[in-house]
Design a protein around this motif. Structure first.
Motif, PDB file in Angstrom:
ATOM      1  N   GLN A  23      -1.653  -1.362  -2.454  1.00  0.00           N
ATOM      2  CA  GLN A  23      -1.845  -1.328  -1.005  1.00  0.00           C
ATOM      3  C   GLN A  23      -0.887  -0.335  -0.348  1.00  0.00           C
ATOM      4  N   VAL A  24       0.386  -0.388  -0.760  1.00  0.00           N
ATOM      5  CA  VAL A  24       1.396   0.509  -0.179  1.00  0.00           C
ATOM      6  C   VAL A  24       1.068   1.961  -0.505  1.00  0.00           C
ATOM      7  N   LYS A  25       0.608   2.220  -1.725  1.00  0.00           N
ATOM      8  CA  LYS A  25       0.273   3.590  -2.138  1.00  0.00           C
ATOM      9  C   LYS A  25      -0.865   4.150  -1.298  1.00  0.00           C
ATOM     10  N   VAL A  26      -1.934   3.361  -1.141  1.00  0.00           N
ATOM     11  CA  VAL A  26      -3.093   3.813  -0.355  1.00  0.00           C
ATOM     12  C   VAL A  26      -2.701   4.037   1.108  1.00  0.00           C
ATOM     13  N   CYS A  27      -1.906   3.119   1.666  1.00  0.00           N
ATOM     14  CA  CYS A  27      -1.464   3.257   3.061  1.00  0.00           C
ATOM     15  C   CYS A  27      -0.582   4.491   3.227  1.00  0.00           C
ATOM     16  N   GLY A  28       0.278   4.752   2.234  1.00  0.00           N
ATOM     17  CA  GLY A  28       1.142   5.925   2.298  1.00  0.00           C
ATOM     18  C   GLY A  28       0.341   7.208   2.281  1.00  0.00           C
ATOM     19  N   GLU A  29      -0.696   7.260   1.446  1.00  0.00           N
ATOM     20  CA  GLU A  29      -1.553   8.448   1.383  1.00  0.00           C
ATOM     21  C   GLU A  29      -2.301   8.640   2.695  1.00  0.00           C
ATOM     22  N   PHE A  30      -2.766   7.538   3.278  1.00  0.00           N
ATOM     23  CA  PHE A  30      -3.467   7.603   4.569  1.00  0.00           C
ATOM     24  C   PHE A  30      -2.525   8.128   5.658  1.00  0.00           C
ATOM     25  N   ALA A  31      -1.293   7.618   5.661  1.00  0.00           N
ATOM     26  CA  ALA A  31      -0.306   8.046   6.661  1.00  0.00           C
ATOM     27  C   ALA A  31      -0.044   9.544   6.561  1.00  0.00           C
ATOM     28  N   GLN A  32       0.018  10.048   5.343  1.00  0.00           N
ATOM     29  CA  GLN A  32       0.255  11.478   5.144  1.00  0.00           C
ATOM     30  C   GLN A  32      -0.903  12.300   5.701  1.00  0.00           C
ATOM     31  N   ARG A  33      -2.127  11.826   5.453  1.00  0.00           N
ATOM     32  CA  ARG A  33      -3.298  12.559   5.968  1.00  0.00           C
ATOM     33  C   ARG A  33      -3.362  12.515   7.491  1.00  0.00           C
ATOM     34  N   GLN A  34      -2.905  11.416   8.069  1.00  0.00           N
ATOM     35  CA  GLN A  34      -2.989  11.250   9.525  1.00  0.00           C
ATOM     36  C   GLN A  34      -1.713  11.671  10.247  1.00  0.00           C
ATOM     37  N   ASN A  35      -0.781  12.263   9.507  1.00  0.00           N
ATOM     38  CA  ASN A  35       0.480  12.746  10.090  1.00  0.00           C
ATOM     39  C   ASN A  35       1.272  11.619  10.750  1.00  0.00           C
ATOM     40  N   LEU A  36       1.371  10.475  10.034  1.00  0.00           N
ATOM     41  CA  LEU A  36       2.153   9.336  10.506  1.00  0.00           C
ATOM     42  C   LEU A  36       3.437   9.237   9.696  1.00  0.00           C
ATOM     43  N   ALA A  37       4.537   8.950  10.365  1.00  0.00           N
ATOM     44  CA  ALA A  37       5.825   8.809   9.686  1.00  0.00           C
ATOM     45  C   ALA A  37       6.056   7.336   9.354  1.00  0.00           C
ATOM     46  N   VAL A  71       2.394   2.079  15.045  1.00  0.00           N
ATOM     47  CA  VAL A  71       1.201   1.749  14.273  1.00  0.00           C
ATOM     48  C   VAL A  71       1.567   0.803  13.126  1.00  0.00           C
ATOM     49  N   ILE A  72       0.698  -0.176  12.883  1.00  0.00           N
ATOM     50  CA  ILE A  72       0.811  -1.019  11.689  1.00  0.00           C
ATOM     51  C   ILE A  72      -0.332  -0.626  10.767  1.00  0.00           C
ATOM     52  N   LEU A  73       0.003  -0.146   9.589  1.00  0.00           N
ATOM     53  CA  LEU A  73      -0.999   0.259   8.607  1.00  0.00           C
ATOM     54  C   LEU A  73      -1.252  -0.874   7.626  1.00  0.00           C
ATOM     55  N   VAL A  74      -2.528  -1.189   7.389  1.00  0.00           N
ATOM     56  CA  VAL A  74      -2.888  -2.184   6.389  1.00  0.00           C
ATOM     57  C   VAL A  74      -3.925  -1.582   5.458  1.00  0.00           C
ATOM     58  N   TYR A  75      -3.946  -2.069   4.224  1.00  0.00           N
ATOM     59  CA  TYR A  75      -4.932  -1.580   3.253  1.00  0.00           C
ATOM     60  C   TYR A  75      -6.341  -1.897   3.735  1.00  0.00           C
ATOM     61  N   LYS A  76      -6.556  -3.159   4.134  1.00  0.00           N
ATOM     62  CA  LYS A  76      -7.794  -3.573   4.779  1.00  0.00           C
ATOM     63  C   LYS A  76      -7.415  -4.529   5.896  1.00  0.00           C
ATOM     64  N   LEU A  77      -8.294  -4.681   6.866  1.00  0.00           N
ATOM     65  CA  LEU A  77      -7.965  -5.513   8.022  1.00  0.00           C
ATOM     66  C   LEU A  77      -7.779  -6.974   7.649  1.00  0.00           C
ATOM     67  N   ASP A  78      -8.375  -7.418   6.519  1.00  0.00           N
ATOM     68  CA  ASP A  78      -8.167  -8.815   6.132  1.00  0.00           C
ATOM     69  C   ASP A  78      -6.759  -9.054   5.591  1.00  0.00           C
ATOM     70  N   ARG A  79      -6.012  -7.974   5.295  1.00  0.00           N
ATOM     71  CA  ARG A  79      -4.604  -8.134   4.924  1.00  0.00           C
ATOM     72  C   ARG A  79      -3.804  -8.580   6.148  1.00  0.00           C
ATOM     73  N   PHE A  80      -4.198  -8.106   7.336  1.00  0.00           N
ATOM     74  CA  PHE A  80      -3.520  -8.483   8.571  1.00  0.00           C
ATOM     75  C   PHE A  80      -3.809  -9.948   8.884  1.00  0.00           C
ATOM     76  N   SER A  81      -5.085 -10.317   8.864  1.00  0.00           N
ATOM     77  CA  SER A  81      -5.457 -11.713   9.077  1.00  0.00           C
ATOM     78  C   SER A  81      -6.921 -11.907   8.736  1.00  0.00           C
ATOM     79  N   ARG A  82      -7.234 -13.053   8.099  1.00  0.00           N
ATOM     80  CA  ARG A  82      -8.624 -13.414   7.840  1.00  0.00           C
ATOM     81  C   ARG A  82      -9.164 -14.322   8.943  1.00  0.00           C
ATOM     82  N   ASP A  83      -8.296 -14.733   9.843  1.00  0.00           N
ATOM     83  CA  ASP A  83      -8.688 -15.622  10.935  1.00  0.00           C
ATOM     84  C   ASP A  83      -8.965 -14.769  12.162  1.00  0.00           C
ATOM     85  N   LYS A  84     -10.229 -14.721  12.597  1.00  0.00           N
ATOM     86  CA  LYS A  84     -10.626 -13.845  13.699  1.00  0.00           C
ATOM     87  C   LYS A  84      -9.887 -14.195  14.992  1.00  0.00           C
TER      88      LYS A  84
END
Length: 505
Positions: A23-37, A71-84
């Motif tokens: 999860q951390v690896k994918v989020c890190g790659e996404f941050a790099q593409r989106q110019n997020l520190a 910004v809070i980066l998550v691998y998928k939104l269900d990592r943040f919460s599964r409860d709507k």
């Protein structure tokens, strides 16, 4: 450059430490593409996403008020919460702190435009995401066919030895006694009491509960059947209970369940997560009750501050009347040609900016990278020695397969959406189809509320709605007051009941 933190979580039932790394690896790659520190990480290990009782999650919510990150980066939104419901509440808190939650892998954004687009797709493509999830399986079917255990929580009474499920004799005897005691008429509550008094603990090492007993009594693993993705495997779990005893217990469970469920019907409150008290800003939650004779159920929405703390004077709202009024207002709103044109343009613009050939290629590239990494792991496994290194390679491979499966699902969504009509005129025709639905049909009510409504604010003398193409972010009570002021309405002097759409024209 915006500052971001990564939030990662794995559940205790079927994931491991390696999934955090993924999860951390994918989020890190996404941050790099989106110019997020990236300025920090928050990780909850072996924590379910169905509630907010997670230490790192709560620390992150608290830190969001310190202006440390945007910004809070998550691998998928269900990592943040599964409860709507909880997801909406916490996103509103984060919005007030200037923080946004972003998924690194999901193709359709968790935004009003994304929700509206997804609703259009669902309405005209028979909920394609369900079909996709049926086609793309995470399970390792080859291992299951061979009778190998593929991971997860092992049923009480069993243990894993060399990737095979075996009977754990001491616990198996306890389970057999539970079945025989229940079949002889002993209540589940009494069975729990006896087990706990003897110091016997359940699968999780906790005292037994009635729920534990019930789920074990219903578990087909004890008759040698494991169900995965609609397929029954009879070569994984050794039989522990004979068919006659198991069927007898099932009949008893079913009978008692019917008796306990009399007069109780599962009711969905369609405005959950969208309805808010216009007096204090708290959520409006669905509640079921009875009149004084104890016979007739009635359902309504109540301000959570009033319900829990008696801290608000907002009166309750009848569930059926409120939901129908909201649906009727949505129909009237989208029947207005001006509003349809505005929504159609928003969808076509969103499609052009978010669903592009470049994004499809990006997902394909990421899947290719995972495939190459899996191939390298296989090559390493062929020459690896030692149980520890082999176990780590196998786990990493499983983690990559899960990532690949997730990416394939999102890639399929992108390809599916890319083939949809893209012009505002095409979307206008699709949106107009929503107008002719049956206002009394719960499925239609749910679809139209989910797709079009951002939030509903209920005051003592008025209901005010924000649509998904009025506002992008979650709405706060202050936003409501500002919007009312801009329309020349005095928030403090609302006096007559009415339904009014804000920003709708």
């Amino acid at each position: 450059m915006n500052k971001a933190v990564i939030y990662a979580r794995y559940s205790s039932n079927n994931q491991t430490e390696q999934s955090i790394e993924g999860q951390v690896k994918v989020c890190g790659e996404f941050a790099q593409r989106q110019n997020l520190a990236i300025v920090g990480e928050y990780v909850d290990r072996a924590m379910t996403g169905t509630n907010d009782k997670r230490p790192e999650f709560q620390r992150m919510i608290s830190d969001s008020k310190q202006e440390i990150f945007d910004v809070i980066l998550v691998y998928k939104l269900d990592r943040f919460s599964r409860d709507k419901y909880e997801s909406v509440v916490y996103k509103r808190q984060l919005k007030e702190a200037g923080v946004k939650v972003v998924s690194a892998t999901e193709a359709i954004a968790d935004s009003p435009e994304g929700i509206l687009l997804e609703s259009v797709i669902e309405g005209y493509n028979q909920f394609y995401s369900v079909e996709l999830s049926q086609k793309i399986k995470r399970g390792n079917q080859i291992n299951l066919d061979k009778g190998n255990w593929t991971g997860g929580i092992v049923t009480y009474g069993y243990k894993v030895v060399d990737k095979k499920i075996q009977i754990d004799k001491p616990k198996a005897e306890i389970m057999k006694k539970i079945f025989s005691d229940y079949a002889s008429g002993k209540p589940k509550k009494e069975i729990c009491k006896e087990l706990n008094e003897k110091g016997i603990r359940n699968r999780s090492g906790e005292p037994w509960s009635v729920t534990n007993i019930y789920h074990n009594l219903k578990n087909k693993n004890y008759i040698g059947i494991l169900e995965r993705h609609g397929v029954e495997y009879t070569n994984i779990y050794p039989r522990l209970i004979d068919d006659k005893l198991f069927e007898e217990v099932q009949k008893m469970c079913a009978t008692k369940k019917r008796l306990s469920a009399q007069g109780k019907a599962k009711v969905e409150y369609l405005l959950t997560g969208k309805a808010y008290c216009g007096h204090c800003g708290a959520t409006m939650n669905g509640v079921c009750g009875k009149v004084r004779n104890g016979e007739t159920n009635f359902r309504y929405y109540v301000c959570s501050n009033r319900h829990k703390f008696k801290d608000c004077h907002k009166s309750n709202e009848n569930k059926s009347e409120l939901e129908k009024s909201v649906v009727q207002d949505i129909i009237e709103f989208i029947s207005n040609a001006k509003n349809i044109e505005r929504a159609s343009k928003l969808l076509s613009d969103y499609h052009a900016n978010n669903i592009t050939t470049q994004r499809v290629k990006e997902y394909e590239k990421r899947i290719s990278v995972i495939d190459r990494e899996i191939e390298k792991l296989i090559d390493t496994l062929l020459v690896a020695q030692g149980q520890t290194i082999v176990s780590k390679i196998n786990q990493r491979s499983k983690d990559l397969e899960i990532q690949k499966s997730d990416l394939n699902i999102e890639l399929s969504k992108l390809r599916h959406i890319s083939n949809l009509p893209r012009t505002a005129e095409d979307y206008r025709k699709r949106l107009q189809q929503f107008i002719g639905g049956d206002i009394n049909d719960p499925t239609y009510q749910k679809k139209i509320i989910h797709g079009f409504v951002n939030s509903i604010w209920v005051l003592e003398h008025g209901i005010f709605m924000f649509y998904n193409f009025d506002k992008v972010d979650p709405i706060t009570l202050n936003d409501l007051k500002i919007t009312l002021h801009e329309q020349g309405i005095d928030y403090n002097e609302l006096s007559s009941p009415h339904i009014k759409s804000l920003g709708g024209g």
